[in-house]
Write a protein that holds these residues in place. Structure first.
Motif, PDB file in Angstrom:
ATOM      1  N   LYS A 195    -102.079  15.839   4.025  1.00 48.13           N
ATOM      2  CA  LYS A 195    -101.177  16.988   4.067  1.00 48.13           C
ATOM      3  C   LYS A 195    -100.535  17.237   2.716  1.00 48.13           C
ATOM      4  O   LYS A 195    -100.189  16.313   1.978  1.00 48.13           O
ATOM      5  N   GLU A 212     -98.387  22.978   2.702  1.00 48.57           N
ATOM      6  CA  GLU A 212     -98.986  24.233   3.154  1.00 48.57           C
ATOM      7  C   GLU A 212     -97.915  25.158   3.705  1.00 48.57           C
ATOM      8  O   GLU A 212     -97.056  24.759   4.493  1.00 48.57           O
ATOM      9  N   GLY A 252    -102.778  20.648   0.812  1.00 49.04           N
ATOM     10  CA  GLY A 252    -103.169  19.242   0.814  1.00 49.04           C
ATOM     11  C   GLY A 252    -104.664  19.063   0.665  1.00 49.04           C
ATOM     12  O   GLY A 252    -105.444  20.033   0.640  1.00 49.04           O
ATOM     13  N   SER A 262    -103.921  22.775  11.550  1.00 48.80           N
ATOM     14  CA  SER A 262    -102.521  22.453  11.295  1.00 48.80           C
ATOM     15  C   SER A 262    -102.327  20.946  11.157  1.00 48.80           C
ATOM     16  O   SER A 262    -103.164  20.138  11.570  1.00 48.80           O
ATOM     17  N   TRP A 263    -101.177  20.542  10.555  1.00 48.92           N
ATOM     18  CA  TRP A 263    -100.907  19.113  10.372  1.00 48.92           C
ATOM     19  C   TRP A 263    -100.749  18.407  11.708  1.00 48.92           C
ATOM     20  O   TRP A 263    -101.059  17.216  11.836  1.00 48.92           O
ATOM     21  N   LYS A 264    -100.295  19.138  12.733  1.00 51.91           N
ATOM     22  CA  LYS A 264    -100.174  18.533  14.057  1.00 51.91           C
ATOM     23  C   LYS A 264    -101.548  18.161  14.613  1.00 51.91           C
ATOM     24  O   LYS A 264    -101.718  17.091  15.214  1.00 51.91           O
ATOM     25  N   GLN A 292    -104.172  17.542  12.798  1.00 53.09           N
ATOM     26  CA  GLN A 292    -104.669  16.426  11.994  1.00 53.09           C
ATOM     27  C   GLN A 292    -104.138  15.093  12.529  1.00 53.09           C
ATOM     28  O   GLN A 292    -104.902  14.127  12.708  1.00 53.09           O
ATOM     29  N   ASN A 293    -102.842  15.030  12.789  1.00 54.77           N
ATOM     30  CA  ASN A 293    -102.248  13.804  13.322  1.00 54.77           C
ATOM     31  C   ASN A 293    -102.799  13.473  14.706  1.00 54.77           C
ATOM     32  O   ASN A 293    -103.027  12.305  15.045  1.00 54.77           O
TER      33      ASN A 293
END
Length: 627
Positions: free
Chosen positions: A234, A237, A248, A279-281, A283-284
């Motif tokens: 990340k 963004e 990222g 989104s980063w969510k 990705q996690n």
């Protein structure tokens, strides 16, 4: 047991797809598919054809269980049949409802009936058995779709559904042997193999699904690539005016890949696609899914593997401590396992045993020891110098070119010159006193003929798809070659004498017999295991008389009484007639035949026996690769 990243990716894709559907971001189109009723079915009666012609039903993909038998009439169109096959059977895992049986007792269906459990606790799926939530009945999807309704003795009970939960196990066991089921299974397998499916319908259902699967596969691979090297995913963004500079590594990698990949290009540039999974969510969430998926896969496969073998090897680490792979400690392993599982066959690593055969033969006499010590000294002379090694491997001219390019340090003393004189003296001593002898030349010729086939077989034994039957065949080939060498020993001696006379060398010896003896001793345990399974090999099975099959099968059941039931005997006799003209050449091919033809429940004990044989390891190469 092997867990691959592809299997973990599949879990992650499924979970993400599942969550997107729950959040109304469905990957699948929920528009019902209308199936035209233009096909005919020769198995239908006139009354059934009338019902068939009136039926225009749909596969409603917005339903939780689109293929539930309660959604359809008994007679459906060919297109709808293939849509149901393509989607998959209705086999829910739910809290099944209770219903009263004939005696007034409350009973219910159990998901455990979806699988057949053998005596060895091997789980074999009954892929034909389905449960209708709407009807609270179990039914045979295969017979509903493909049964011959004009067949003598045909009954509708497994098509309309059964809910006699008190006797359901007996009814299932009786039904799998019925001609209605066998005929329906053969038709289904035949049509599946020949892909008699409406291609337009199939594309309509799977096009969008495949797109999102491909998107998720690429995203997961990118995350795995970045996290494997501990690279941050990340950035910032969405913040600042220049978004590209604050993106990222994950987003930058996706954009870079989109320049070469049409799937990612469409994902980033098609404005109609509202869901991106970038989104980063997400990705996690993918990282969590991969982690949990790996742990779950390991635990699930260990628990589900009722039949398994143990491959282990050990090595000393840098601190001189013994590190063991995979499960148990090496000391006393055979005795420990045998005390718990008496019928567990213990087979030494074939590749190591083959090396021990060579080692034993090389150490059997002082002359052989002397020969290999000379070979080692020759290796040391050449390996200590790059030019000398080049001369040995290529030619003198090539070695001279290398020697001219070798950098030499300044030597203020004459120690370097003294060292070279010592090396020259050692080389001359090797040549005159050890190499230029009839005995050395003879042993060299003999061992070259022994080691050449052994080396090839050693490489073959380390292949991942090697089984004991194939390993035994390859070792028999080596045994025959060395036996032939022993028979032609006089010719080898004669050729060596001619060579020595030609070179002016003064003109006793070798032991191919020792190698043969050690091959027999070292591989006796493997041979005993193979003999136990020999009659299951289809090449042998079709040649045996029924009395011999019964005797061998009885002995086999006694050996593996904790894993194989007495039904094995009747199944193996029946299977012999089925495979007579199938040209099956190995136990692996027979197991594949049983699975591909959907007859695993009918020949469950044979399948268990095949798996018992195929899981027996040939070498510990897989364990060695973990160090």
């Amino acid at each position: 047991m092997t867990v691959t990243w592809n299997s973990i990716c599949d879990v992650a894709q499924f979970k993400l797809s599942e969550k997107s559907i729950e959040g109304n971001e469905s990957i699948l189109s929920t528009k019902p598919l209308v199936c035209e009723t233009f096909a005919s079915n020769s198995n239908l009666s006139e009354l059934d054809e009338e019902k068939y012609n009136k039926s225009t039903q749909e596969l409603d993909l917005s339903s939780e269980y689109p293929t539930d038998r309660g959604n359809f009439n008994e007679i459906i169109s060919s297109d709808l049949k293939y849509s149901i096959m393509n989607y998959g059977p209705c086999r829910p895992i739910i809290d099944f409802p209770y219903s009263l049986d004939g005696s007034g007792t409350l009973r219910k269906f159990s998901a455990g009936y979806y699988n057949m459990t053998t005596k060895s606790e091997l789980q074999i799926p009954r892929l034909w058995l389905c449960y209708s939530i709407l009807l609270d009945h179990v039914y045979c999807e295969t017979c509903w779709l493909f049964a011959n309704r004009k067949q003598k003795g045909f009954k509708h009970n497994w098509i309309l559904g059964i809910n006699d939960w008190h006797h359901i196990n007996d009814k299932i066991n009786d039904y799998k042997k019925s001609q209605t089921y066998i005929y329906g299974s053969s038709i289904r397998v035949h049509r599946s193999n020949n892909e008699v499916i409406n291609k337009h319908m199939k594309e309509q259902i799977s096009k969008e699904v495949n797109f999102w699967k491909n998107v998720l596969a690429r995203i997961i691979k990118i995350i795995l690539y970045l996290t494997e090297s501990n690279t941050a995913l990340k950035g910032n963004e969405g913040s600042g005016e220049n978004k590209s500079s604050s993106e990222g590594n994950f987003i930058k990698t996706v954009k870079m890949m989109s320049e070469f990949d049409s799937i990612l290009y469409k994902l980033l540039n098609d404005e109609s696609l509202k869901t991106k999974y970038l989104s980063w969510k997400i990705q996690n969430e993918i990282i969590d899914l991969l982690s949990n998926g790996l742990c779950n896969l390991l635990c699930k496969e260990i628990k589900a593997s009722k039949l398994f073998s143990i491959i282990m090897d050990s090595i000393l680490d840098i601190t001189k401590r013994d590190q063991l792979s995979v499960v148990l400690r090496k000391s006393g392993v055979q005795k420990r396992i045998s005390s718990v599982v008496p019928n567990a066959p213990f087979v030494h690593c074939c590749a190591h045993n083959l090396n021990l055969v060579i080692t034993d033969a090389a150490k059997i006499t002082q002359v052989a020891n002397y020969f290999f010590a000379t070979i080692q000294a020759i290796f040391n002379i050449f390996s200590s110098s790059v030019p000398r090694w080049a001369m040995l491997a290529f030619s003198k001219d090539f070695a001279c070119k290398i020697q001219k390019k070798v950098l030499k340090k300044i030597c203020p003393t004459q120690w370097e010159a003294s060292k070279k004189l010592d090396e020259q003296s050692e080389a001359q001593s090797l040549q005159k006193k050890k190499m230029l002898l009839f005995q050395f030349m003879l042993i060299l010729c003999v061992w070259e003929n022994i080691l050449r086939p052994l080396h090839g077989v050693s490489k073959i034994l380390q292949q991942k798809n090697m089984d004991l039957q194939n390993a035994r065949d390859r070792l028999k080939d080596v045994y025959n070659l060395i036996s032939e060498l022993r028979n032609n020993y006089d010719n080898i001696v004669s050729n060596d004498k001619s060579l020595c006379l030609k070179w002016g060398l003064p003109i006793k010896y070798t032991e191919p017999h020792t190698v043969l003896m050690k091959l027999n001793i070292r591989f006796k345990a493997m041979e005993n295991v193979c003999i136990t399974f020999d009659f299951i090999n289809p090449n042998n099975l079709i040649k045996l008389e029924e009395d011999d099959i019964v005797k061998n099968s009885y002995d086999f059941v006694q050996t593996y009484r904790d894993d194989i039931s007495s039904d094995f005997t009747s199944q193996i006799v029946s299977l012999k007639e089925l495979i007579k003209d199938k040209n099956l050449n190995s136990i692996y091919e027979m197991a594949t035949f049983i699975l591909n033809n959907d007859i695993a429940t009918s020949y469950s004990e044979i399948l268990a026996a095949c798996i018992l044989f195929l899981i027996l390891p040939v070498t510990v190469t897989t364990a060695e690769r973990t160090f």
